[in-house]
Structures are given as structure tokens and as C-alpha cells.
Write a protein that holds these residues in place. Structure first.
Motif, PDB file in Angstrom:
ATOM      1  N   LYS A  38      28.353   1.160 -75.130  1.00  0.00           N
ATOM      2  CA  LYS A  38      28.354  -0.532 -74.927  1.00  0.00           C
ATOM      3  C   LYS A  38      27.368  -0.755 -75.127  1.00  0.00           C
ATOM      4  O   LYS A  38      25.928  -0.780 -75.828  1.00  0.00           O
ATOM      5  N   VAL A  39      27.240  -2.098 -75.476  1.00  0.00           N
ATOM      6  CA  VAL A  39      26.032  -3.159 -76.182  1.00  0.00           C
ATOM      7  C   VAL A  39      25.131  -3.277 -75.307  1.00  0.00           C
ATOM      8  O   VAL A  39      25.293  -3.726 -73.596  1.00  0.00           O
ATOM      9  N   PHE A  71      23.049  -5.416 -69.772  1.00  0.00           N
ATOM     10  CA  PHE A  71      24.803  -5.309 -70.787  1.00  0.00           C
ATOM     11  C   PHE A  71      25.257  -6.038 -70.847  1.00  0.00           C
ATOM     12  O   PHE A  71      25.357  -7.327 -70.194  1.00  0.00           O
ATOM     13  N   LEU A  72      25.882  -6.596 -71.989  1.00  0.00           N
ATOM     14  CA  LEU A  72      26.591  -7.697 -72.361  1.00  0.00           C
ATOM     15  C   LEU A  72      27.431  -7.515 -72.542  1.00  0.00           C
ATOM     16  O   LEU A  72      28.514  -6.977 -71.840  1.00  0.00           O
ATOM     17  N   GLU A  73      27.893  -8.643 -71.640  1.00  0.00           N
ATOM     18  CA  GLU A  73      28.751  -8.960 -70.976  1.00  0.00           C
ATOM     19  C   GLU A  73      30.273  -9.762 -71.708  1.00  0.00           C
ATOM     20  O   GLU A  73      30.200 -10.184 -72.879  1.00  0.00           O
ATOM     21  N   ARG A  74      31.600 -10.107 -71.028  1.00  0.00           N
ATOM     22  CA  ARG A  74      32.498 -10.641 -71.920  1.00  0.00           C
ATOM     23  C   ARG A  74      31.705 -12.396 -72.272  1.00  0.00           C
ATOM     24  O   ARG A  74      31.341 -12.056 -71.190  1.00  0.00           O
ATOM     25  N   ASP A  75      32.953 -12.146 -72.707  1.00  0.00           N
ATOM     26  CA  ASP A  75      32.858 -13.835 -73.326  1.00  0.00           C
ATOM     27  C   ASP A  75      31.613 -14.577 -73.855  1.00  0.00           C
ATOM     28  O   ASP A  75      31.563 -16.176 -73.700  1.00  0.00           O
ATOM     29  N   GLU A  76      30.381 -13.122 -73.988  1.00  0.00           N
ATOM     30  CA  GLU A  76      29.440 -14.171 -74.297  1.00  0.00           C
ATOM     31  C   GLU A  76      28.958 -13.381 -76.032  1.00  0.00           C
ATOM     32  O   GLU A  76      29.964 -12.713 -76.454  1.00  0.00           O
ATOM     33  N   THR A  77      27.664 -13.977 -76.140  1.00  0.00           N
ATOM     34  CA  THR A  77      27.247 -13.467 -77.773  1.00  0.00           C
ATOM     35  C   THR A  77      26.523 -12.798 -77.521  1.00  0.00           C
ATOM     36  O   THR A  77      25.890 -12.718 -75.807  1.00  0.00           O
ATOM     37  N   THR A  78      25.705 -11.989 -77.928  1.00  0.00           N
ATOM     38  CA  THR A  78      24.620 -11.324 -77.475  1.00  0.00           C
ATOM     39  C   THR A  78      22.770 -12.228 -77.422  1.00  0.00           C
ATOM     40  O   THR A  78      22.448 -11.615 -76.475  1.00  0.00           O
ATOM     41  N   ILE A  79      22.879 -12.751 -78.430  1.00  0.00           N
ATOM     42  CA  ILE A  79      22.072 -14.560 -78.245  1.00  0.00           C
ATOM     43  C   ILE A  79      22.391 -14.884 -76.473  1.00  0.00           C
ATOM     44  O   ILE A  79      21.453 -15.265 -75.849  1.00  0.00           O
ATOM     45  N   GLU A  80      22.949 -14.632 -76.202  1.00  0.00           N
ATOM     46  CA  GLU A  80      23.413 -15.515 -75.194  1.00  0.00           C
ATOM     47  C   GLU A  80      22.762 -14.359 -73.522  1.00  0.00           C
ATOM     48  O   GLU A  80      22.499 -15.023 -72.742  1.00  0.00           O
ATOM     49  N   VAL A 113      20.937  -4.354 -79.080  1.00  0.00           N
ATOM     50  CA  VAL A 113      20.439  -4.778 -79.448  1.00  0.00           C
ATOM     51  C   VAL A 113      19.082  -6.168 -78.882  1.00  0.00           C
ATOM     52  O   VAL A 113      19.491  -6.882 -78.149  1.00  0.00           O
TER      53      VAL A 113
END
Lengths: 191, 191
Positions: A38-39, A71-80, A113
Motif C-alpha cells: 500500500k501507498v 493511506f492513498l485512497e482510490r481515485d486520487e493522486t498522491t498529490i491530492e 511518498v
């Protein structure tokens, strides 16, 4: 994983055709279920010579200090995602400026990240997952009470880079060493 | 996702306590199942003034050219994963030198992490997922037959940076534009 999330039958560990690793494969519908790292996305929110830290109101590492990250969510970028986590944990709006660090934590299957970010204004307050939120100069960082090695490493990188006046993207691995204590090894790529 | 992978019961979409997004929650055991973006790791394998490209023997984009890349596996770092994919797809051993690009592809829930790498020797051959593997100088790149926009962008970044003699880590978003064709928008962070 014991059951197929598509049909509810049991899964078996087997190496699918054309693959070279065992996977969870459904005994009825044949669906192959991959388990992937996971990111985690976060940032160093800057305001003048200070950075914004959050004191955790949740486990793990309740009561210790961290940079906003999650945690990074679905449908978003790492920046968002990095901006969203800062808003959720510190009720602070940031502009994400640059990629700053990518650290692998293979012992817990996470890729961190981290971005450099700037607070739009010195306005912040604890979100539901934080006990406290503070702007800290370097000499105010609670080094002995930092929640995670990746956060300590990112903060040390940050202040080192700021002293020499040049920010450089870092990447490497942070691994937990065998044994009972919380001892970690940081290895930067190219060093 | 229809069934709980832990107990096999049906799952419902609901917002768990303390969360703000709907998740798949098991109707019996209460397990919360998160669906997260995946990390794709790859590299630009360099040999003198050439880079190594693979012609895909699998869908999607069968027959088109790509850089070695694939899904990050459990228990490995992005650095290890990029080297493993190069070995699997091009039977080539590389030394991973530096992080080069992080591109978000939110329309397919992928984060691409690309490294600069050096071939240990000009020795390579097609792995099971490749029809062909070739070293290409810039004027030999089959620009009209590149499999994925993120690969084309990484190659364009690479040759631009090589011309000016300085490699710079890139990060940004690549999104598929609405409509029926394969049109994409590339937006770099800070531009």
C-alpha cells in the motif's frame, strides 16, 4: 485471505499459469486475488522556518508526533492524498510543491511518498485523529517522541537540506531489524 | 467485492465509525475491506547512448513497446521490484541508480515509480511476457508504437534530460481524457 471476494467460495494458494509466485486462487470461479503493498502519502507542511507536526490520537503510536500522512485512497493522486491527509489530521490547507521522499518499508508492505508543502496560512487545529497540532522550529522537534522512523528520517533529511539551501529527492529502504526492540536500518539508494 | 475474504459472508457498502468514505464491511464479522491503488515499478535501463525496450507479448497493448515495469509484489522494495521486472521481461540484469519519476494514473488507480538503471552488460533476451527486446538510441525509439502514455512521457523526459546533461526527478499526473479515443493529459507538479 480465506474466501473469494467475488463468489464466496474458498481460495487455495497456488501458482497460476504464467506466474511464478503462489496466489490466492478461487476454487470455484478461478479468480486470482493479488495482495499488493500500500501507498502512504504525506507531506512536510512548512510555514517560514517551522514545520507542522501532529500528535497521534490513534494507535499505533498513540500520543507520539508525526507528519500528516495516511493511506492513498482510490481515485486520487498522491498529490491530492497528501493534501487531504493534512486537512484531515491538522485541519490545515497546504499547497503541495514538490516530491521529497520515497521510502520503502518492505517489512510492513508500505511505500511512503512524502512531499514538500507550504501552509496557505498558519491556521490549523487537531482533526479527529490528532491530540494536538503544532508548528515546530528545528530545535523544537520532539525527536525522542516521533511516531515512526520514516517520519524521523524525513524530518532529518528536511532540516539537513534546508541548512545547505538545496532540497534533494531522497529514496531508499527503511527496515525493521530482527529482535525485540524498535531498531531500524535506513539505507538510501546510491549510498 | 461481494464477499468477505475472511469469513465468506456478504459485504455491504457503509461508512465505518471514524471514517468518511464508504467501505466494504462484512455483515457478519465486521471486517472492513479497503481497496487501494497499486504501485507499478519499472526502470529506464541504459547502455551507453541506448535504452532497453520490450515489445509486449501480453494484453493490454499486445505488440507495442514499453519499458520494463510491473506490479510491486509483497515483501519487496520498489528498487527490488524494478530490477526483478527487468530480469523477468528482458532477461537483463540492471543496477538501479536513482529514482526518476513518480506518475499518478488515478483513472486506473495506479502509481508508477520509475528508476534510472544501468545494464550490467548488453545481454538481454525476451522473457515470457515479451516478443522482442531491443536497445534503442533516441532516433530509434518507435514513438508511434509505445504501449502506454506514462512510458512515452518517461522516455521523453529521459532524452530531454540527457540532452541538457542533468537528470531531474519528475512527478505529476497522467489522466485519460473523456471521450472514446486514447487521449491523455500530462500535468507535472509545479508547472
Amino acid at each position: 485471505m480465506k474466501y473469494c471476494s467475488q463468489c464466496g467460495s474458498t481460495v487455495d494458494l497456488q501458482v497460476p499459469a504464467g506466474d511464478n509466485m503462489p496466489r490466492h486462487v478461487c476454487s470455484r470461479c478461478g479468480e486470482i486475488h493479488y495482495i499488493n503493498p500500500k501507498v502512504v502519502v504525506g507531506c512536510v507542511p512548512q510555514w517560514r522556518d517551522q514545520v507542522l507536526l501532529c500528535r497521534r490520537a490513534i494507535e499505533p503510536r498513540y500520543g507520539l508526533w508525526t507528519l500528516p500522512a495516511g493511506f492513498l485512497e482510490r481515485d486520487e493522486t498522491t498529490i491530492e492524498g497528501a493534501a487531504r491527509e493534512t486537512l484531515e489530521e491538522a485541519c490545515a490547507r497546504v499547497a503541495i510543491k514538490d516530491l521529497y521522499a520515497l521510502y520503502n518499508l518492505p517489512h510492513i508492505n508500505q511505500v511512503y511518498v512524502m512531499f514538500l508543502a507550504e501552509l496557505a496560512a498558519p491556521e490549523f487545529s487537531p482533526g479527529p485523529e490528532s491530540l494536538d497540532v503544532r508548528l515546530c522550529r528545528e530545535d523544537e522537534i520532539p525527536w525522542e517522541q516521533i511516531a515512526f522512523p520514516v517520519v524521523e528520517q524525513t524530518l532529518r533529511d528536511y532540516f539537513e537540506d534546508r541548512r545547505r539551501g538545496r532540497f534533494q529527492v531522497r529514496t531508499g529502504d527503511i527496515r525493521r531489524l530482527p529482535g525485540q526492540g524498535r531498531a531500524f536500518e535506513v539505507r538510501l539508494l546510491g549510498q
